[in-house]
Design an enzyme around this catalytic site. Structure first.
Site, PDB file in Angstrom:
ATOM      1  N   HIS A  62       0.855  -1.199   0.000  1.00 33.52           N
ATOM      2  CA  HIS A  62       0.000   0.000   0.000  1.00 33.52           C
ATOM      3  C   HIS A  62       0.889   1.245   0.000  1.00 33.52           C
ATOM      4  O   HIS A  62       1.949   1.255   0.623  1.00 33.52           O
ATOM      5  CB  HIS A  62      -0.907  -0.018   1.235  1.00 33.52           C
ATOM      6  N   GLU A 117      -4.009   2.267  -7.152  1.00 32.02           N
ATOM      7  CA  GLU A 117      -4.435   3.281  -6.189  1.00 32.02           C
ATOM      8  C   GLU A 117      -3.575   4.535  -6.350  1.00 32.02           C
ATOM      9  O   GLU A 117      -2.505   4.636  -5.736  1.00 32.02           O
ATOM     10  CB  GLU A 117      -4.261   2.758  -4.760  1.00 32.02           C
TER      11      GLU A 117
HETATM   12  P1  PGA Z   1      -9.797   5.772   0.582  1.00 33.20           P
HETATM   13  O1  PGA Z   1      -8.584   4.753   0.819  1.00 33.20           O
HETATM   14  O2  PGA Z   1     -10.980   4.958   0.157  1.00 33.20           O
HETATM   15  O3  PGA Z   1      -9.988   6.439   1.907  1.00 33.20           O
HETATM   16  O4  PGA Z   1      -9.371   6.712  -0.475  1.00 33.20           O
HETATM   17  C1  PGA Z   1      -8.345   3.722  -0.083  1.00 33.20           C
HETATM   18  C2  PGA Z   1      -7.091   2.980   0.290  1.00 33.20           C
HETATM   19  O5  PGA Z   1      -6.126   3.607   0.742  1.00 33.20           O
HETATM   20  O6  PGA Z   1      -7.024   1.740   0.148  1.00 33.20           O
END
Ligand code: PGA
Length: 225
Positions: A102, A151
């Site tokens: 992540h 992401e």
């Molecule tokens: P968010 O986070 O939905 O708050 O943008 C997503 C993530 O970091 O997996």
């Protein structure tokens, strides 16, 4: 490639939120509304902190909830003398899935591509399904990844999700570069924008942070599909 008849993953990433007691309260609230949810077309995965995983997992089993448990991270080492690490073997006791790489771990814990590779390798030794996060199409994807989650950093926690057009382009490049077909999107996904992503080719699900913390918000999102 259309997303017909595919079970989408809905991954609640609780990050460093919720005590065990709060995790169980969330599950109690989920239980009250679960009859509204169609479990046939989705896999619901909840990723609590390591310390809340046992309590969440026991509650889910005892109440037969349609939820599986995942971990937010994993050690890149085998079990043994690695103080503070949680190994694949320990995670497998309760979890089926694990999130790896992540952007918050890359940023705050300085994880690099080699760490991500080691973690994915360890996860596979215990048959954990891996969700490897990449921040753009250029980030290395270990061969041991089952799901690749795109992401973009600007979209995480900002309320400013990437557009379906941009996600389509990035997914197609990830697919070209890696051959992977099970692609997830994460970054400000909520009940309002979820439907706009559903027709994106290769879409296999979502990573949901902020909108997963409140059980009602998460359920209203699950009701969109
Ligand atoms: P968010 O986070 O939905 O708050 O943008 C997503 C993530 O970091 O997996």
């Amino acid at each position: 490639m259309q997303n017909i008849d595919k079970k989408l993953l809905f991954i609640a990433n609780w990050k460093s939120n919720k005590t065990s007691e709060e995790a169980v309260s969330w599950l109690q609230a989920f239980k009250k509304n679960q009859s509204k949810i169609n479990p046939e077309n989705k896999t619901i995965i909840v990723c609590p902190s390591f310390l809340s995983i046992p309590a969440a997992s026991l509650y889910i089993k005892a109440n037969n909830l349609p939820i599986v448990v995942g971990a937010q991270d994993i050690s890149g080492f085998e079990s043994g003398a690695y103080t503070g690490e949680v190994s694949a073997r320990q995670i497998r006791e309760f979890c089926e899935y694990v999130i790896i790489g992540h952007s918050e771990r890359r940023k705050y814990n300085h994880e690099n591509d080699q760490d991500v590779h080691n973690k994915a390798e360890m996860a596979k030794t215990r048959n954990l399904k891996t969700i490897v996060c990449v921040q753009n199409e250029g980030v290395l994807v270990p061969k041991d990844s089952d799901f690749v989650a795109y992401e973009p950093v600007f979209a995480i926690g900002s309320g400013n999700a990437d557009t379906p057009e941009s996600i389509t382009t990035v997914f197609s490049e990830i697919n070209n570069n890696t051959g992977k077909t099970k692609l997830l999107y994460g970054g400000s996904v909520n009940a309002k924008n979820l439907e706009s992503f559903l027709q994106i080719p290769y879409l296999s699900g979502f990573l949901i942070g902020s909108a997963s913390l409140d059980p009602d918000a998460f359920i209203s999102l699950l009701l969109k599909c």
